[in-house]
Design a protein around this motif. Sequence first.
Motif, short mmCIF file in Angstrom:
data_model
loop_
_atom_site.label_atom_id
_atom_site.label_comp_id
_atom_site.label_asym_id
_atom_site.label_seq_id
_atom_site.Cartn_x
_atom_site.Cartn_y
_atom_site.Cartn_z
N ARG A 132 0.85 -1.20 0.00
CA ARG A 132 0.00 0.00 0.00
C ARG A 132 0.88 1.24 0.00
NH1 ARG A 132 -2.79 -2.16 5.30
NH2 ARG A 132 -0.57 -2.22 5.65
N PRO A 133 0.33 2.40 -0.39
CA PRO A 133 1.14 3.62 -0.47
C PRO A 133 1.81 4.02 0.84
CG PRO A 133 -0.94 3.92 -1.60
CD PRO A 133 -1.02 2.59 -0.90
N PHE A 134 1.29 3.60 1.97
CA PHE A 134 1.84 4.02 3.26
C PHE A 134 2.68 2.94 3.94
CE2 PHE A 134 -2.59 2.68 3.53
CZ PHE A 134 -2.50 1.60 4.40
N ASP A 135 2.98 1.83 3.25
CA ASP A 135 3.75 0.74 3.85
C ASP A 135 5.24 1.08 3.89
OD1 ASP A 135 1.63 -0.96 4.45
OD2 ASP A 135 1.73 -1.97 2.50
N LEU A 136 5.83 0.86 5.05
CA LEU A 136 7.25 1.12 5.31
C LEU A 136 7.84 -0.09 6.02
CD1 LEU A 136 6.77 4.63 7.00
CD2 LEU A 136 7.14 4.20 4.57
N TRP A 137 9.18 -0.13 6.13
CA TRP A 137 9.85 -1.18 6.90
C TRP A 137 10.81 -0.48 7.86
CZ3 TRP A 137 8.49 -6.25 6.30
CH2 TRP A 137 9.20 -7.17 7.08
N CYS A 138 10.64 -0.69 9.15
CA CYS A 138 11.46 -0.04 10.16
C CYS A 138 12.85 -0.67 10.20
CB CYS A 138 10.79 -0.15 11.53
SG CYS A 138 11.79 0.55 12.87
N ASP A 139 13.89 0.19 10.07
CA ASP A 139 15.28 -0.30 10.17
C ASP A 139 16.04 0.43 11.28
OD1 ASP A 139 15.71 2.17 8.97
OD2 ASP A 139 16.49 1.33 7.10
N ALA A 140 15.31 0.94 12.26
CA ALA A 140 15.90 1.63 13.41
C ALA A 140 16.11 0.63 14.55
CB ALA A 140 15.00 2.78 13.87
N PRO A 141 17.36 0.20 14.80
CA PRO A 141 17.61 -0.85 15.80
C PRO A 141 17.11 -0.53 17.21
CG PRO A 141 19.59 -0.43 14.51
CD PRO A 141 18.60 0.63 14.14
#
Length: 166
Positions: free
Chosen positions: A70-79
């Motif tokens: 979806r347009p608002f999908d992200l993947w968090c890479d902040a440990p």
Amino acid sequence: MSVHDLVLTPTGLRFRGRRFACTIGRGGLTDDKREGDGATPRGVHQIVGLLYRPDRIDPRRLPRWARPIRPFDLWCDAPDHPDYNQMVAAPFAASHEVLRRPDPMYDIILVTDWNWPEATPDAGSAIFLHQWRRPGRATAGCIAFARRDLLWIAARLREDTRLVVA
């Protein structure tokens, strides 16, 4: 190993009797994956998701369990964030990757279970199988393919398919 496994070899990825050209992380293969090292982790990794751009990929070409990006999908890479190595939604203030990119690199993504679902901080996030930028160009740790090869692989995945990186 199973006949349904994706097996990374020195000459490419082997799957269902075929061999596919691919690229790995710029840091090579590693047994000690760290966030930002650019390495591809060795091991046996379950394929836990299949994401695709519904405006660019026909879902009829994919298994029924594929999920649209979806347009608002992200993947968090902040440990240091509680959602490290998880799909999250915008707006999201912590460091992340946008999954719905303007380029075709993430038009289709096979998601592995590397450091997931319970992520260890700094052990690396988001080991995906995705489209390459160009042949031979290393990734940030993922495994990348030509679009036609990735689509062929994705159409033949099973929910028990694993990625074997020896």
